[in-house]
Design an enzyme around this catalytic site. Structure first.
Site, short mmCIF file in Angstrom:
data_model
loop_
_atom_site.label_atom_id
_atom_site.label_comp_id
_atom_site.label_asym_id
_atom_site.label_seq_id
_atom_site.Cartn_x
_atom_site.Cartn_y
_atom_site.Cartn_z
CB SER A 123 32.03 33.46 41.45
OG SER A 123 34.16 33.24 41.06
CE LYS A 161 35.26 30.28 40.98
NZ LYS A 161 35.29 31.23 41.66
CB VAL A 197 35.35 39.76 40.72
CG1 VAL A 197 35.55 39.16 42.33
CG2 VAL A 197 35.62 38.67 39.97
N1 LIG Z 1 34.56 36.27 42.83
C1 LIG Z 1 34.71 36.38 41.57
O1 LIG Z 1 34.10 36.00 40.53
C2 LIG Z 1 36.20 34.91 41.21
C3 LIG Z 1 36.14 34.61 39.85
C4 LIG Z 1 37.83 35.33 39.39
N2 LIG Z 1 38.45 34.51 37.98
C5 LIG Z 1 39.44 34.66 40.36
O2 LIG Z 1 39.47 33.87 39.69
O3 LIG Z 1 39.40 35.24 41.07
#
Ligand SMILES: NC(=O)CC[C@H](N)C(=O)O
Length: 309
Positions: free
Chosen positions: A64, A67, A261
């Protein structure tokens, strides 16, 4: 002010010894294979001096944290029109929550929860083939980090695609409200792949430099975004960058930050430094446990919190 080299060394030594490491994300099977006994940190100051500690050269899945960069790209493409598709308020809910979407008619709370990031990816995809959109995102990361060797970990992307039932649900739900324009499969394909970009702490800290310096990367002289836009992206990182752990992160660390994550956090000390930390074990909100502890130590010792010493 204490010497940054020794502070980073002390933090790396402490993190190597700690037994409270959190739990690796296992809902993406490929991430469950990562050794939790790793910790890396890279700090790049205003002059471009790089201070690293621990496993700072081992690539991890940025998840994430991507993002932040897709938000930056999408704002560059459509400007403030983006805010019709996604809000900018903290969600107070887990990153993959679906409940709020119903009440808010398919418009996600912010660009950093999964639903919001999928909507942002859809904006980047419009008018392109998925492969082109993904190339655009990857090249942007390579440009920011000044490193053409950055790649996507195809195994992680495939692993998430196989098991991404919740993200598929979120995307389909948004599509029913017209918030997703492209075929859901295409949008999700690009989303899973940009989450699977692999980078080291050093590369990630380099890519975040423009956010610490009013939109400009001081090492290259490139104005990536305007100062106003950098300030606003930082504001969203501070309020939404750690999902329902954003308040705790602001309280303890006091910097704009974005977690993933895979266990990394990109944190921005405006005017002072761009910082990347990585430790794969997560806390209950899905944020790197030791990553947060390390940043708390760093901001305390250096007096870098945006809220004062
Ligand atoms: N919090 C994260 O890093 C989530 C990203 C992960 N690719 C998901 O969509 O669940």
């Amino acid at each position: 002010m204490p010497d940054l080299d020794s502070v980073v060394r002390e933090i790396s030594d402490e993190m190597a010894l700690r037994s409270d490491r959190g739990a690796v994300a296992d809902y993406i099977p490929e991430l469950a294979l990562v050794d939790p006994n790793q910790f890396g940190i890279a700090v790049i100051d205003a002059d471009g001096a790089v201070t690293v500690g621990g496993d700072s050269e081992i690539p991890f899945s940025i998840q994430s944290v991507s993002k932040v960069f897709t938000l930056t790209l999408a704002l560059g493409m459509v400007g403030d029109r983006l805010w019709k598709r996604v809000g900018r308020e903290p969600s107070g809910n887990p990153f993959n929550s679906i409940v709020q979407l119903e009440r808010e008619r398919g418009v996600p709370r912010n660009p950093f929860i999964n639903a919001g990031a999928i909507a942002v990816t859809d904006v980047i995809l419009s008018g392109h083939a998925p492969r082109e959109a993904l190339g655009e995102i990857l090249r942007f990361m390579q440009f920011l980090a000044q490193d053409p060797t950055i790649t996507i970990d195809e195994q992680v992307a495939a692993s998430e695609k196989r098991t991404g039932f919740r993200n598929t649900a979120l995307a389909n739900y948004m599509k029913s409200f017209g918030v997703i324009e492209n075929p859901v499969d295409y949008t999700l394909g690009v989303y899973f792949h940009h989450c699977a970009i692999a980078m080291t702490c050093r590369q990630l800290a380099m890519a975040g430099r423009f956010l610490a310096h009013n939109g400009r990367n001081p090492s290259t002289g490139h104005n990536v975004v305007s100062a106003e836009r950098a300030r606003r992206i930082n504001a969203i990182m501070l309020t939404c960058g750690h999902y329902d752990g954003s308040g705790e992160f602001a309280y303890r660390v006091g910097l704009p930050g974005k977690s993933g994550v895979g266990g990394s956090i990109l944190a921005v000390a405006p005017g002072k430094a761009s910082i990347a930390v990585w430790s794969p074990g997560l806390d209950a909100a899905g944020n790197s446990h030791l990553g947060r502890v390390a940043l708390e130590r760093l901001t305390q010792r250096m007096g870098w919190s945006v809220f004062g010493v």
